[in-house]
Design a protein around this motif. Sequence first.
Motif: not given
Length: 386
Positions: A332-337
């Motif tokens: 989940d790149s969005r949550a990571l960012a």
Amino acid sequence: MKVLHLCAVAFGLETLLLPQIDYLRGLGLEVHAACSPDPRIEKLRARGYTVHEIQIDRKISPGPNSKSVLELGKLMREEQYDLVHTHAPVASVLGRVAAKLAGVPRILYTAHGFYFHENMPRQKYALYHGIEKSVAQITDRILVQSQEDFDTAVTSGLGSAEKVRYLGNGIDLSRFDRGAVDEATRRRLRAELDIPNDHEPLIGITGRITEEKGFGELVEAVSRMQKEFPKAHLIVIGGQLSTERDAFQDRLVDFIEDAGLDAQVTFAGFRDDVPDLLALLDLFVLPSYREGLPRSVLEAMAMELPVVATQIRGCREAVADGVTGLLVPPRDSRALAQAMGRVLRDSELARRFGKAGRERVTTTFDERFVFARLERIYRELGVGFS
């Protein structure tokens, strides 16, 4: 008494097993190692280690796997080991079968994170769990690095609480000490890596370059953060082994180019000065899909770095969510960012996470705790120390 530690690749032997081997040798055991051929082996031999070269594939492949079992069995019969201690998924299956056929009296297996895990498709999970369960029958002790793996092993029938033991993971705290890295070293490394002085913050990851470490999501997360952190710079400490199941580094370079981040990502390669490199960073990230108990996270926490990692087995045991760092869903790149941004925009939160991380490693993940547990298990099995 004579012991063999077996793993698939010299990289694992060098980075994960040498501290345990040194400790056991210090207690008077004769300790050998075996792994696939690699240029690193000559350097290890020059340092006084006995390393046998036997090709061990890192994937299920009946022909090469059978050959490995035969060659390992031959080595074990010739050397008459009192105990064989295996590491890594495929190598551990082949090594335990070979040890049983060779009549080795004691067989141990350290699971550096079972290959089967919660995010794996059900059929694939059943396959790998079934393999582990069958080979567990010929194993005297199964050592695990996380409490979660212990619970999984016992409840899923891999073995009783007598057979399955918690070993844990730990690091040399004297080596990973932020206070030991001076500003001159930081400046030298920054110049050596050609990182512009205006590139801030510095984000880092340590490990083999594989898809399952979440490198793709990390690059995408850095791209998502460009508006708020246009000069963020990612340092990748590690590289791609020739034996990896996936040749991912070329794809990763393509991701970086497509995202327009060429000038903001540095590949440092495999290094001997990891503590010094970690001292450059503002944030450590590990967006992995599968772990045992990640040593890289422990090293980062020991260096007082805030950590963002995935909510998976091992990571959630190392990182106290909201105390030493933040945990996010895998892939989940969005949550990571979002998590990375939260830490980077709040310097007091980052400082608090870093201090708490060092304290957590000191009290829970010192490698001396691991050595003591390992010695106790060896003694239980009748291994004599001089």
